[in-house]
Motif scaffolding. Structure first.
Motif, PDB file in Angstrom:
ATOM      1  N   GLU A 267      41.230  42.503  41.201  1.00 51.18           N
ATOM      2  CA  GLU A 267      40.988  43.068  39.875  1.00 51.18           C
ATOM      3  C   GLU A 267      41.794  42.319  38.818  1.00 51.18           C
ATOM      4  N   VAL A 268      41.172  42.117  37.659  1.00 50.39           N
ATOM      5  CA  VAL A 268      41.871  41.547  36.510  1.00 50.39           C
ATOM      6  C   VAL A 268      41.707  42.533  35.358  1.00 50.39           C
ATOM      7  N   LEU A 269      42.837  42.961  34.800  1.00 47.61           N
ATOM      8  CA  LEU A 269      42.843  43.989  33.765  1.00 47.61           C
ATOM      9  C   LEU A 269      43.474  43.441  32.494  1.00 47.61           C
ATOM     10  N   GLY A 270      42.792  43.577  31.377  1.00 47.06           N
ATOM     11  CA  GLY A 270      43.378  43.213  30.100  1.00 47.06           C
ATOM     12  C   GLY A 270      44.322  44.292  29.618  1.00 47.06           C
ATOM     13  N   ALA A 271      45.493  43.881  29.110  1.00 37.98           N
ATOM     14  CA  ALA A 271      46.453  44.862  28.601  1.00 37.98           C
ATOM     15  C   ALA A 271      45.917  45.569  27.366  1.00 37.98           C
ATOM     16  N   GLY A 272      45.149  44.865  26.542  1.00 39.41           N
ATOM     17  CA  GLY A 272      44.501  45.487  25.393  1.00 39.41           C
ATOM     18  C   GLY A 272      45.365  45.627  24.165  1.00 39.41           C
ATOM     19  N   GLU A 273      46.479  44.885  24.100  1.00 41.12           N
ATOM     20  CA  GLU A 273      47.343  45.007  22.930  1.00 41.12           C
ATOM     21  C   GLU A 273      46.729  44.303  21.726  1.00 41.12           C
ATOM     22  N   ALA A 274      46.989  44.845  20.563  1.00 45.05           N
ATOM     23  CA  ALA A 274      46.656  44.224  19.276  1.00 45.05           C
ATOM     24  C   ALA A 274      45.195  43.813  19.177  1.00 45.05           C
ATOM     25  N   GLY A 275      44.313  44.672  19.632  1.00 42.16           N
ATOM     26  CA  GLY A 275      42.897  44.419  19.484  1.00 42.16           C
ATOM     27  C   GLY A 275      42.300  43.418  20.443  1.00 42.16           C
ATOM     28  N   THR A 276      43.033  43.026  21.475  1.00 45.66           N
ATOM     29  CA  THR A 276      42.492  42.131  22.492  1.00 45.66           C
ATOM     30  C   THR A 276      41.796  42.962  23.568  1.00 45.66           C
ATOM     31  N   PRO A 277      40.935  42.331  24.382  1.00 41.35           N
ATOM     32  CA  PRO A 277      40.195  43.098  25.394  1.00 41.35           C
ATOM     33  C   PRO A 277      41.118  43.838  26.348  1.00 41.35           C
ATOM     34  N   GLY A 278      40.798  45.105  26.592  1.00 42.35           N
ATOM     35  CA  GLY A 278      41.555  45.920  27.529  1.00 42.35           C
ATOM     36  C   GLY A 278      40.679  46.390  28.669  1.00 42.35           C
ATOM     37  N   GLY A 279      41.295  46.696  29.787  1.00 40.15           N
ATOM     38  CA  GLY A 279      40.557  47.204  30.931  1.00 40.15           C
ATOM     39  C   GLY A 279      40.003  46.095  31.807  1.00 40.15           C
ATOM     40  N   PRO A 280      39.086  46.440  32.716  1.00 41.55           N
ATOM     41  CA  PRO A 280      38.596  45.471  33.703  1.00 41.55           C
ATOM     42  C   PRO A 280      37.889  44.282  33.052  1.00 41.55           C
ATOM     43  N   LEU A 281      38.209  43.099  33.568  1.00 38.67           N
ATOM     44  CA  LEU A 281      37.570  41.865  33.155  1.00 38.67           C
ATOM     45  C   LEU A 281      36.794  41.294  34.340  1.00 38.67           C
ATOM     46  N   PRO A 282      35.694  40.573  34.092  1.00 39.87           N
ATOM     47  CA  PRO A 282      34.924  40.015  35.203  1.00 39.87           C
ATOM     48  C   PRO A 282      35.746  38.951  35.927  1.00 39.87           C
ATOM     49  N   ALA A 283      35.752  38.998  37.240  1.00 39.59           N
ATOM     50  CA  ALA A 283      36.587  38.086  38.029  1.00 39.59           C
ATOM     51  C   ALA A 283      35.767  37.421  39.121  1.00 39.59           C
ATOM     52  N   ASP A 284      35.989  36.132  39.312  1.00 42.59           N
ATOM     53  CA  ASP A 284      35.382  35.392  40.424  1.00 42.59           C
ATOM     54  C   ASP A 284      36.394  35.371  41.564  1.00 42.59           C
ATOM     55  N   THR A 285      36.364  36.417  42.378  1.00 35.79           N
ATOM     56  CA  THR A 285      37.379  36.554  43.417  1.00 35.79           C
ATOM     57  C   THR A 285      37.210  35.517  44.523  1.00 35.79           C
ATOM     58  N   GLY A 286      35.969  35.074  44.763  1.00 33.91           N
ATOM     59  CA  GLY A 286      35.760  34.055  45.786  1.00 33.91           C
ATOM     60  C   GLY A 286      36.399  32.733  45.399  1.00 33.91           C
ATOM     61  N   LEU A 287      36.147  32.296  44.170  1.00 32.39           N
ATOM     62  CA  LEU A 287      36.768  31.060  43.702  1.00 32.39           C
ATOM     63  C   LEU A 287      38.280  31.215  43.624  1.00 32.39           C
ATOM     64  N   ALA A 288      38.749  32.372  43.207  1.00 33.77           N
ATOM     65  CA  ALA A 288      40.193  32.606  43.107  1.00 33.77           C
ATOM     66  C   ALA A 288      40.864  32.481  44.459  1.00 33.77           C
ATOM     67  N   ARG A 289      40.282  33.087  45.484  1.00 36.28           N
ATOM     68  CA  ARG A 289      40.885  32.993  46.822  1.00 36.28           C
ATOM     69  C   ARG A 289      40.849  31.560  47.327  1.00 36.28           C
ATOM     70  N   HIS A 290      39.759  30.850  47.022  1.00 34.11           N
ATOM     71  CA  HIS A 290      39.676  29.453  47.443  1.00 34.11           C
ATOM     72  C   HIS A 290      40.757  28.621  46.762  1.00 34.11           C
ATOM     73  N   LEU A 291      40.971  28.830  45.456  1.00 35.01           N
ATOM     74  CA  LEU A 291      42.025  28.100  44.761  1.00 35.01           C
ATOM     75  C   LEU A 291      43.391  28.415  45.362  1.00 35.01           C
ATOM     76  N   LEU A 292      43.643  29.691  45.626  1.00 32.80           N
ATOM     77  CA  LEU A 292      44.926  30.098  46.191  1.00 32.80           C
ATOM     78  C   LEU A 292      45.183  29.388  47.511  1.00 32.80           C
ATOM     79  N   THR A 293      44.227  29.457  48.427  1.00 38.02           N
ATOM     80  CA  THR A 293      44.402  28.844  49.741  1.00 38.02           C
ATOM     81  C   THR A 293      44.553  27.331  49.615  1.00 38.02           C
ATOM     82  N   SER A 294      43.751  26.737  48.757  1.00 41.89           N
ATOM     83  CA  SER A 294      43.807  25.286  48.588  1.00 41.89           C
ATOM     84  C   SER A 294      45.141  24.843  48.011  1.00 41.89           C
ATOM     85  N   LEU A 295      45.632  25.561  47.011  1.00 48.50           N
ATOM     86  CA  LEU A 295      46.893  25.167  46.393  1.00 48.50           C
ATOM     87  C   LEU A 295      48.044  25.234  47.383  1.00 48.50           C
ATOM     88  N   VAL A 296      48.032  26.235  48.244  1.00 47.73           N
ATOM     89  CA  VAL A 296      49.060  26.294  49.283  1.00 47.73           C
ATOM     90  C   VAL A 296      48.959  25.064  50.179  1.00 47.73           C
TER      91      VAL A 296
END
Length: 317
Positions: free
Chosen positions: A76-105
């Motif tokens: 999950e990726v959540l915007g803090a929502g301070e000062a008029g910026t987006p708050g709450g859930p943001l769309p996330a590419d969890t598959g690409l994120a996990r691939h980047l994490l594993t690859s970077l290690v």
């Protein structure tokens, strides 16, 4: 394999959201906003399937009780929502994120990861203006840029190159854009966490240490401290840096220390790390185009926006 199809670098300032009426008369503010709109259109034309967004966090999602150098949001990726910026859930590419994490290690990095990552305007301000529909899934990469010791500029360049390497072998056939959020020159009235000199300094460090789950309780005074700050902008530093982005070669800055960047362009200029990582991800031969630059004292910041094309895109064109 997937391809990185565009890079974007953009300064951020929540004062753009909350205090527009104070700058509406300024050509520079309109120039920067128009530059963001042009970058938004270039990004839409690139039609990315996912966006890797590299930025900072201003002690609303990360705190001094635990401050990793590099963190990837893999759930999950959540915007803090301070000062008029987006708050709450943001769309996330969890598959690409996990691939980047594993690859970077595998490439010798040791990033932290989060299954429920809160990001503030260090990520969301750029999303708000470059992807206003919030309809493209993101992979947030948060670099520690405000709580020293900071990862070196060279390390952030190597991180960007490693991200590109990982994207190229993910096997998903995606079009990936990379956004760098932050900078350019500015000085926030923030102390080093180990060197507090005033009541405001001590208040801020208390907020940074104890704000997990209650950062909003500190927000009013935080904003008052920031609004009272004197601007400290170095347009020469900013223009020189943007020229390097245009040339696709940040070599002249990579060996500079954090102390040197602070002295030349302010503690907020440490956020050029996101630009450095983005340009490295676009690869050798990439070239940038500055769409706008303006020093805006009312926002305390040298505000720049640029797009970077990968060399294969230019060759195809």
């Amino acid at each position: 394999m997937s391809d990185i199809v565009l890079g974007v670098g953009a300064s951020h300032s929540t004062l753009m959201n909350t205090d527009w009426d104070k700058v509406d008369r300024l050509d520079g503010a309109h120039r920067f906003r128009n530059g963001l709109e042009r970058a938004r259109d270039r990004l839409a034309a690139a039609a990315p399937d996912a966006v890797v967004i590299i930025g900072s966090n201003h002690f609303r999602g990360f705190f001094l009780d635990m401050m990793p150098a590099i963190t990837i949001g893999v759930g999950e990726v959540l915007g803090a929502g301070e000062a008029g910026t987006p708050g709450g859930p943001l769309p996330a590419d969890t598959g690409l994120a996990r691939h980047l994490l594993t690859s970077l290690v595998g490439y010798g990095f040791d990033p932290a990861f989060s299954l429920r990552l809160t990001v503030d305007h260090g990520i969301t301000h750029s999303l708000q203006h470059l992807l206003p529909a919030l309809d493209v899934p993101i992979v947030p990469v948060v670099i520690n840029m405000f709580a020293p010791p900071l990862p070196s500029l060279r390390r952030c360049h190597d991180l960007g190159a490693a991200i590109a390497r990982a994207v190229a072998v993910d096997g998903a056939g995606k079009r990936v854009a990379v956004i760098a959020s932050g900078g350019l020159s500015h000085r926030l009235p923030w102390p080093k966490w180990f060197d507090t000199l005033s009541d405001d300094d001590r208040f801020l460090v208390e907020a940074w240490l104890n704000g997990r789950g209650s950062w909003g309780d500190y927000e009013v005074r935080r904003r008052q401290i920031i609004r009272a700050a004197e601007p400290d902008i170095n347009p020469s530093f900013d223009r020189d840096f943007l020229k390097l982005v245009e040339q696709g070669d940040l070599g002249p800055v990579l060996e500079r220390s954090s102390a040197d960047i602070d002295a030349a362009a302010g503690n907020g200029a440490q956020e050029i790390r996101s630009w450095i990582a983005m340009l490295a991800a676009l690869g050798p031969g990439a070239r940038g185009e500055t769409l706008a630059y303006a020093a805006i004292p009312q926002w305390l910041t040298g505000m720049g926006v640029a797009v970077v094309e990968p060399p294969t895109t230019k060759e195809t064109a």
